[in-house]
Write an enzyme that holds these catalytic residues in place. Structure first.
Site, PDB file in Angstrom:
ATOM      1  N   ARG A  34       0.839  -1.199   0.000  1.00 41.56           N
ATOM      2  CA  ARG A  34       0.000   0.000   0.000  1.00 41.56           C
ATOM      3  C   ARG A  34       0.877   1.253   0.000  1.00 41.56           C
ATOM      4  NH1 ARG A  34      -5.122  -1.144  -0.017  1.00 41.56           N
ATOM      5  NH2 ARG A  34      -5.766  -3.181   0.729  1.00 41.56           N
ATOM      6  N   ASP A  35       0.470   2.241  -0.790  1.00 38.74           N
ATOM      7  CA  ASP A  35       1.177   3.520  -0.859  1.00 38.74           C
ATOM      8  C   ASP A  35       1.011   4.245   0.471  1.00 38.74           C
ATOM      9  OD1 ASP A  35       1.617   6.452  -1.494  1.00 38.74           O
ATOM     10  OD2 ASP A  35       1.975   5.601  -3.481  1.00 38.74           O
ATOM     11  N   ILE A  36       2.086   4.874   0.969  1.00 32.61           N
ATOM     12  CA  ILE A  36       1.999   5.578   2.258  1.00 32.61           C
ATOM     13  C   ILE A  36       1.254   6.907   2.147  1.00 32.61           C
ATOM     14  CG2 ILE A  36       4.042   4.471   3.239  1.00 32.61           C
ATOM     15  CD1 ILE A  36       5.543   7.132   2.713  1.00 32.61           C
ATOM     16  N   ASN A  97       5.065   5.928 -14.134  1.00 33.25           N
ATOM     17  CA  ASN A  97       5.762   7.114 -14.599  1.00 33.25           C
ATOM     18  C   ASN A  97       7.206   6.752 -14.943  1.00 33.25           C
ATOM     19  OD1 ASN A  97       3.507   8.825 -14.034  1.00 33.25           O
ATOM     20  ND2 ASN A  97       4.048   8.719 -11.876  1.00 33.25           N
ATOM     21  N   GLU A 105       9.321   9.776  -9.479  1.00 35.62           N
ATOM     22  CA  GLU A 105       9.950  10.194  -8.230  1.00 35.62           C
ATOM     23  C   GLU A 105      10.937   9.168  -7.683  1.00 35.62           C
ATOM     24  OE1 GLU A 105       6.813  11.315  -5.574  1.00 35.62           O
ATOM     25  OE2 GLU A 105       6.190  12.991  -6.842  1.00 35.62           O
ATOM     26  N   VAL A 106      10.688   7.883  -7.920  1.00 33.99           N
ATOM     27  CA  VAL A 106      11.576   6.833  -7.425  1.00 33.99           C
ATOM     28  C   VAL A 106      12.140   6.088  -8.634  1.00 33.99           C
ATOM     29  CG1 VAL A 106      11.760   4.763  -5.997  1.00 33.99           C
ATOM     30  CG2 VAL A 106      10.209   6.594  -5.311  1.00 33.99           C
ATOM     31  N   HIS A 110       7.865   0.933 -10.956  1.00 34.82           N
ATOM     32  CA  HIS A 110       6.728   0.625 -10.102  1.00 34.82           C
ATOM     33  C   HIS A 110       5.438   0.979 -10.830  1.00 34.82           C
ATOM     34  CE1 HIS A 110       7.964   4.771  -9.168  1.00 34.82           C
ATOM     35  NE2 HIS A 110       6.734   5.019  -8.771  1.00 34.82           N
ATOM     36  N   HIS A 112       1.438   1.797 -10.220  1.00 32.54           N
ATOM     37  CA  HIS A 112       0.398   2.183  -9.263  1.00 32.54           C
ATOM     38  C   HIS A 112      -0.909   1.521  -9.693  1.00 32.54           C
ATOM     39  CE1 HIS A 112       2.531   5.788  -7.532  1.00 32.54           C
ATOM     40  NE2 HIS A 112       3.180   5.672  -8.686  1.00 32.54           N
TER      41      HIS A 112
END
Length: 126
Positions: A34-36, A97, A105-106, A110, A112
């Site tokens: 789960r995304d924080i 992305n 960003e990372v 990944h 989503h």
């Protein structure tokens, strides 16, 4: 220019167990959690365990086993969340992305999975 993987990125640290996560599914080649900072009621990040920077990097260099495992994991997560339209769910969106124009960003590939509310149009006219 070849992809350069930064093994100090937050997802690499999660994979090494240095940072805790709320695991949704873990397989041989994939971790989902789960995304924080969730953007929707159901917001899950799916990452390969290998050192891949973007989806195209993963698609070109991952083994067949890694690619199949990752994609099957996405299907299992959608089923578990109850969002798959084929199973009566209301639907979901996947986003990955890649690079600066997409505001990645990372620097670890990944995906989503976003669900749990109407999401509107994908991209507004700019």
């Amino acid at each position: 220019m070849p992809y350069i993987y930064d093994d100090q990125n937050v997802f690499a640290k999660i994979l090494r167990g240095e940072i805790p996560n709320d695991t949704v599914l873990e397989t041989e080649h994939t971790l989902a959690f789960r995304d924080i900072g969730p953007q929707t009621p159901d917001h899950v990040l799916v990452i390969p365990k290998g050192s891949y920077v973007t989806q195209d990097h993963f698609s070109q260099e991952a083994s067949d086993a890694e690619i199949v495992d990752f994609n099957r994991a996405v299907g299992r997560i959608c089923a578990t969340l109850g969002v798959s339209p084929g199973d009566g769910g209301a639907g979901y969106r996947t986003i990955s992305n890649a690079g600066t124009d997409a505001v990645q960003e990372v620097p670890h590939f990944h995906l989503h999975i976003l669900a749990g509310r109407p999401l509107g149009r994908m991209i507004g006219k700019g």
